[in-house]
Scaffold this active site. Structure first.
Site, PDB file in Angstrom:
ATOM      1  N   LYS A 134     -23.290   5.568  17.614  1.00 58.76           N
ATOM      2  CA  LYS A 134     -22.329   6.686  17.667  1.00 58.76           C
ATOM      3  C   LYS A 134     -21.620   6.921  16.341  1.00 58.76           C
ATOM      4  O   LYS A 134     -21.046   7.978  16.128  1.00 58.76           O
ATOM      5  CB  LYS A 134     -21.305   6.449  18.776  1.00 58.76           C
ATOM      6  CG  LYS A 134     -20.366   5.296  18.518  1.00 58.76           C
ATOM      7  CD  LYS A 134     -19.280   5.249  19.576  1.00 58.76           C
ATOM      8  CE  LYS A 134     -18.327   4.121  19.287  1.00 58.76           C
ATOM      9  NZ  LYS A 134     -17.240   4.020  20.224  1.00 58.76           N
ATOM     10  N   CYS A 180     -20.039  -4.877  10.292  1.00 52.92           N
ATOM     11  CA  CYS A 180     -20.425  -5.771   9.187  1.00 52.92           C
ATOM     12  C   CYS A 180     -20.617  -4.995   7.883  1.00 52.92           C
ATOM     13  O   CYS A 180     -19.998  -5.311   6.868  1.00 52.92           O
ATOM     14  CB  CYS A 180     -21.700  -6.510   9.582  1.00 52.92           C
ATOM     15  SG  CYS A 180     -22.387  -7.468   8.257  1.00 52.92           S
ATOM     16  N   GLY A 193      -3.637 -16.050  10.178  1.00 56.16           N
ATOM     17  CA  GLY A 193      -4.232 -16.783   9.047  1.00 56.16           C
ATOM     18  C   GLY A 193      -5.637 -17.259   9.357  1.00 56.16           C
ATOM     19  O   GLY A 193      -6.032 -18.347   8.958  1.00 56.16           O
ATOM     20  N   ILE A 228     -10.261 -13.441   8.473  1.00 58.10           N
ATOM     21  CA  ILE A 228      -9.986 -12.091   7.947  1.00 58.10           C
ATOM     22  C   ILE A 228      -8.660 -12.079   7.187  1.00 58.10           C
ATOM     23  O   ILE A 228      -8.575 -11.550   6.070  1.00 58.10           O
ATOM     24  CB  ILE A 228     -10.007 -11.049   9.092  1.00 58.10           C
ATOM     25  CG1 ILE A 228     -11.432 -10.948   9.662  1.00 58.10           C
ATOM     26  CG2 ILE A 228      -9.517  -9.685   8.608  1.00 58.10           C
ATOM     27  CD1 ILE A 228     -11.579 -10.039  10.862  1.00 58.10           C
ATOM     28  N   GLU A 251       1.216 -17.372  10.289  1.00 55.43           N
ATOM     29  CA  GLU A 251       0.246 -17.903  11.261  1.00 55.43           C
ATOM     30  C   GLU A 251       0.994 -18.719  12.320  1.00 55.43           C
ATOM     31  O   GLU A 251       1.813 -19.573  11.986  1.00 55.43           O
ATOM     32  CB  GLU A 251      -0.789 -18.770  10.514  1.00 55.43           C
ATOM     33  CG  GLU A 251      -1.658 -19.643  11.367  1.00 55.43           C
ATOM     34  CD  GLU A 251      -2.487 -18.905  12.416  1.00 55.43           C
ATOM     35  OE1 GLU A 251      -3.184 -17.944  12.051  1.00 55.43           O
ATOM     36  OE2 GLU A 251      -2.406 -19.282  13.595  1.00 55.43           O
ATOM     37  N   VAL A 300       5.791 -13.733  13.893  1.00 60.98           N
ATOM     38  CA  VAL A 300       6.396 -12.458  13.508  1.00 60.98           C
ATOM     39  C   VAL A 300       7.120 -11.922  14.737  1.00 60.98           C
ATOM     40  O   VAL A 300       6.529 -11.780  15.804  1.00 60.98           O
ATOM     41  CB  VAL A 300       5.325 -11.454  13.023  1.00 60.98           C
ATOM     42  CG1 VAL A 300       5.958 -10.108  12.718  1.00 60.98           C
ATOM     43  CG2 VAL A 300       4.621 -11.991  11.779  1.00 60.98           C
ATOM     44  N   HIS A 360     -30.325 -30.974 -11.243  1.00 59.06           N
ATOM     45  CA  HIS A 360     -29.130 -31.320 -12.014  1.00 59.06           C
ATOM     46  C   HIS A 360     -29.016 -30.398 -13.226  1.00 59.06           C
ATOM     47  O   HIS A 360     -30.012 -30.169 -13.906  1.00 59.06           O
ATOM     48  CB  HIS A 360     -29.204 -32.766 -12.507  1.00 59.06           C
ATOM     49  CG  HIS A 360     -28.034 -33.120 -13.383  1.00 59.06           C
ATOM     50  ND1 HIS A 360     -26.792 -33.375 -12.868  1.00 59.06           N
ATOM     51  CD2 HIS A 360     -27.923 -33.170 -14.740  1.00 59.06           C
ATOM     52  CE1 HIS A 360     -25.952 -33.610 -13.866  1.00 59.06           C
ATOM     53  NE2 HIS A 360     -26.612 -33.484 -15.007  1.00 59.06           N
TER      54      HIS A 360
HETATM   55  P1  FAD Z   1     -20.844  -4.292  15.363  1.00 61.81           P
HETATM   56  O1  FAD Z   1     -21.086  -4.640  13.959  1.00 61.81           O
HETATM   57  O2  FAD Z   1     -19.440  -4.095  15.817  1.00 61.81           O
HETATM   58  O3  FAD Z   1     -21.676  -2.985  15.659  1.00 61.81           O
HETATM   59  C1  FAD Z   1     -21.603  -2.327  16.880  1.00 61.81           C
HETATM   60  C2  FAD Z   1     -22.066  -0.907  16.701  1.00 61.81           C
HETATM   61  O4  FAD Z   1     -22.152  -0.293  17.991  1.00 61.81           O
HETATM   62  C3  FAD Z   1     -21.112  -0.048  15.892  1.00 61.81           C
HETATM   63  O5  FAD Z   1     -21.815   0.569  14.840  1.00 61.81           O
HETATM   64  C4  FAD Z   1     -20.585   0.971  16.891  1.00 61.81           C
HETATM   65  O6  FAD Z   1     -20.347   2.247  16.301  1.00 61.81           O
HETATM   66  C5  FAD Z   1     -21.730   1.044  17.885  1.00 61.81           C
HETATM   67  N1  FAD Z   1     -21.336   1.490  19.227  1.00 61.81           N
HETATM   68  C6  FAD Z   1     -20.301   1.035  19.971  1.00 61.81           C
HETATM   69  N2  FAD Z   1     -20.295   1.630  21.180  1.00 61.81           N
HETATM   70  C7  FAD Z   1     -21.338   2.483  21.180  1.00 61.81           C
HETATM   71  C8  FAD Z   1     -21.854   3.388  22.135  1.00 61.81           C
HETATM   72  N3  FAD Z   1     -21.311   3.518  23.345  1.00 61.81           N
HETATM   73  N4  FAD Z   1     -22.928   4.143  21.802  1.00 61.81           N
HETATM   74  C9  FAD Z   1     -23.505   4.016  20.581  1.00 61.81           C
HETATM   75  N5  FAD Z   1     -23.069   3.174  19.643  1.00 61.81           N
HETATM   76  C10 FAD Z   1     -22.004   2.417  19.940  1.00 61.81           C
HETATM   77  N6  FAD Z   1     -19.082 -11.866   9.984  1.00 61.81           N
HETATM   78  C11 FAD Z   1     -19.812 -12.686   9.209  1.00 61.81           C
HETATM   79  O7  FAD Z   1     -20.760 -13.304   9.711  1.00 61.81           O
HETATM   80  N7  FAD Z   1     -19.529 -12.852   7.876  1.00 61.81           N
HETATM   81  C12 FAD Z   1     -18.493 -12.215   7.290  1.00 61.81           C
HETATM   82  O8  FAD Z   1     -18.265 -12.398   6.094  1.00 61.81           O
HETATM   83  C13 FAD Z   1     -17.689 -11.348   8.085  1.00 61.81           C
HETATM   84  N8  FAD Z   1     -16.652 -10.700   7.542  1.00 61.81           N
HETATM   85  C14 FAD Z   1     -15.916  -9.852   8.314  1.00 61.81           C
HETATM   86  C15 FAD Z   1     -14.829  -9.196   7.744  1.00 61.81           C
HETATM   87  C16 FAD Z   1     -14.069  -8.328   8.512  1.00 61.81           C
HETATM   88  C17 FAD Z   1     -12.894  -7.612   7.890  1.00 61.81           C
HETATM   89  C18 FAD Z   1     -14.417  -8.097   9.879  1.00 61.81           C
HETATM   90  C19 FAD Z   1     -13.621  -7.139  10.722  1.00 61.81           C
HETATM   91  C20 FAD Z   1     -15.486  -8.747  10.462  1.00 61.81           C
HETATM   92  C21 FAD Z   1     -16.247  -9.628   9.688  1.00 61.81           C
HETATM   93  N9  FAD Z   1     -17.321 -10.329  10.235  1.00 61.81           N
HETATM   94  C22 FAD Z   1     -18.043 -11.180   9.456  1.00 61.81           C
HETATM   95  C23 FAD Z   1     -17.710 -10.153  11.651  1.00 61.81           C
HETATM   96  C24 FAD Z   1     -18.929  -9.218  11.786  1.00 61.81           C
HETATM   97  O9  FAD Z   1     -18.647  -7.997  11.158  1.00 61.81           O
HETATM   98  C25 FAD Z   1     -19.268  -9.001  13.244  1.00 61.81           C
HETATM   99  O10 FAD Z   1     -19.425 -10.257  13.869  1.00 61.81           O
HETATM  100  C26 FAD Z   1     -20.555  -8.219  13.380  1.00 61.81           C
HETATM  101  O11 FAD Z   1     -20.448  -6.942  12.785  1.00 61.81           O
HETATM  102  C27 FAD Z   1     -20.913  -8.043  14.860  1.00 61.81           C
HETATM  103  O12 FAD Z   1     -22.120  -7.359  14.938  1.00 61.81           O
HETATM  104  P2  FAD Z   1     -22.503  -6.524  16.252  1.00 61.81           P
HETATM  105  O13 FAD Z   1     -23.861  -5.996  15.993  1.00 61.81           O
HETATM  106  O14 FAD Z   1     -22.295  -7.368  17.444  1.00 61.81           O
HETATM  107  O15 FAD Z   1     -21.437  -5.359  16.371  1.00 61.81           O
END
Ligand code: FAD
Length: 450
Positions: free
Chosen positions: A32, A39, A173, A176, A195, A229, A429
């Site tokens: 969507k 990610c 903490g 993220i 935290e 907080v 090394h």
């Molecule tokens: P998502 O990445 O959330 O993707 C889900 C997708 O589904 C989205 O594109 C959404 O638009 C779509 N969607 C939702 N509902 C619908 C619907 N009804 N119809 C069609 N599409 C839909 N993880 C790491 O491993 N390493 C990191 O360094 C890391 N850093 C992060 C930093 C931040 C700031 C954040 C917030 C997260 C981080 N993460 C990290 C976590 C990681 O981003 C998530 O674990 C990962 O993106 C989950 O993948 P997913 O495919 O389950 O879902």
């Protein structure tokens, strides 16, 4: 009729769709918003791009000590953000290309599950034999007075700020909160972390938490653990730390307290899919209570990590195409991209002790590693937790390139290696990986360089 419809194009969903198509299944993917999910667009990649810029700023300032005179360092925040955005675009464009190349049909729009064999994307009904739900998660805001203040943001907004705030209060903490604090503090924004637990990164080994706190404080980040907080007001947050009340400057407030499943928005009850607050229940093979529907990634609530989402995506697709195999979570790496980085796999020392193992623990400081020294890092350590036979149960690293080093330790735990086996290989090394060698020697009580 599709063999598989994947809902959600994040690291879980797009990887599942590509693998399903590679296995000869007629596959569709519904997304969507932006391909790549959290990610690529609002998570792993944008934070790492900004962390890289932040590290570069610090390194240029520190270069003076090496005899390199770089003059006045000035940040163009908008350019840094634009550069981050262009890296995101490159990667999301790559995902679109890969889906097309593998013959995955892409539906752009919000998907709904009408029944176990029908998915609707906006007005189109799609018939399918299997569904993989990969809709991910969204940030949540805690119920603190003042949360409606426009200065309060989640990680989504923090990653698309138009200007650098003068100060930021970060609630939470965890990973993220820590990464954001390092980014903004390095850019020149006075940052504080509050935290509730008695340490930051509370899910990691205690010594990693301690090491991280020391290195963040060295960067000037103010950290208040065991603190709460209580209210958000214009330009500040009010906290309670023990018996004391504190006011911290916060032109912006980042709520980094966790994420909630997007499953609730999918009408799971209508399709009869078992869940708790939108977190979909799955068996070891990632099937929901409805045998032809799978749930992977953040939405199943097991781990909120992109690499786990992708691994589950591969497994779900393979389980649809071939005989079902359970997921193996015995060695899941977790990283925090500070400088130096933190990374861990397996049991913490406390968890291993609670499980009743007789432990051998070996710690080697980064200061004993020549390569780290040449890169200007003397802070950190590696700790191996092993059982009495020498089998490795957990590895915890705070060292340069820890997110790369940890993969060897993932293999060691996944393949049930002993410290002795780790020492039967030859390490290059000078390399930071020699820390693993030294720590493994330490398990037998015979480290060389300490
Ligand atoms: P998502 O990445 O959330 O993707 C889900 C997708 O589904 C989205 O594109 C959404 O638009 C779509 N969607 C939702 N509902 C619908 C619907 N009804 N119809 C069609 N599409 C839909 N993880 C790491 O491993 N390493 C990191 O360094 C890391 N850093 C992060 C930093 C931040 C700031 C954040 C917030 C997260 C981080 N993460 C990290 C976590 C990681 O981003 C998530 O674990 C990962 O993106 C989950 O993948 P997913 O495919 O389950 O879902």
């Amino acid at each position: 009729m599709f063999d598989v419809v994947v809902i959600g194009g994040g690291p879980g969903g797009y990887v599942a769709a590509i693998r399903a198509a590679q296995l000869g299944l007629k596959t569709a993917l519904a997304e969507k918003a932006d391909l790549g999910g959290v990610c690529l667009n609002r998570g792993c990649i944008p934070t790492k791009s900004l962390l890289h810029a932040a590290a570069m700023m610090r390194n240029i300032k520190d270069a003076e000590a090496l005899g390199i005179h770089a003059g006045q360092v000035r940040l163009d925040f908008n350019k840094v953000m634009a550069h981050k955005e262009s890296q995101v675009k490159t990667l999301t464009g790559g995902v679109r290309y890969l889906l097309g190349k593998n013959g995955v049909t892409l539906y752009r729009g919000e998907a709904e599950i009408l029944s176990p064999d029908t998915v609707a994307v906006d007005d189109q009904k799609i018939s399918c034999r299997h569904i993989i739900i990969a809709v991910g998660s969204s940030p949540v805001k805690p119920g603190i007075p003042g949360m409606e203040n426009p200065a309060v943001m989640t990680s989504d907004e923090a990653l698309s700020l138009a200007e650098l705030p003068k100060s930021m209060g970060i609630i939470g903490g965890g990973v993220i909160g820590i990464e954001m604090a390092l980014i903004f503090q390095s850019f020149g924004c006075a940052t504080s972390i509050v935290e509730m637990e008695d340490r930051i990164a509370p899910l990691m080994d205690k010594e990693i938490s301690g090491g991280l706190e020391a290195l963040l404080k060295k960067q000037g980040i103010r950290i208040y653990t065991g603190s709460k907080v209580e209210a958000i007001e214009k330009g500040r947050i009010l906290c309670k730390t023990g018996a004391d009340s504190l006011q911290l400057p916060a032109k912006k407030v980042l709520a980094a307290v966790g994420r909630a499943s997007n499953g609730l928005k999918l009408s799971l009850d209508r399709a009869g899919i078992a869940h708790e607050k939108g977190i979909i229940k799955t068996d070891a093979c990632l099937r929901t209570n409805i045998p032809n529907i799978y749930a992977i990634g953040d939405v199943n609530g097991k781990y909120m990590l992109a690499h786990v989402a992708s691994a589950e995506g591969l497994r779900a697709a393979e389980n649809i195409a071939e005989a079902g195999r359970p997921m193996d979570y015995s060695a899941v790496p977790q990283c925090i991209y500070t400088e130096p980085e933190a990374a861990a796999v397996g049991l913490t020392e406390t968890e291993a002790a609670e499980k009743g193992y007789t432990l051998k623990v070996s710690r080697i400081p980064v200061s004993a590693n020549g390569r780290s020294l040449t890169e200007g890092c003397t802070q950190g350590f590696i700790k191996i937790v092993a059982e009495k036979t020498g089998r490795i149960l957990g590895v915890h690293i705070l060292a340069p390139h820890a997110s790369e080093l940890i993969t060897q330790c993932v293999s060691a735990i996944r393949f049930r290696a002993t410290a002795r086996e780790l020492n039967e290989i030859i390490y290059p090394h000078p390399s930071v990986s020699e820390l693993i060698m030294e720590a493994a020697h330490g398990i037998s009580g015979k480290p060389i360089h300490i």
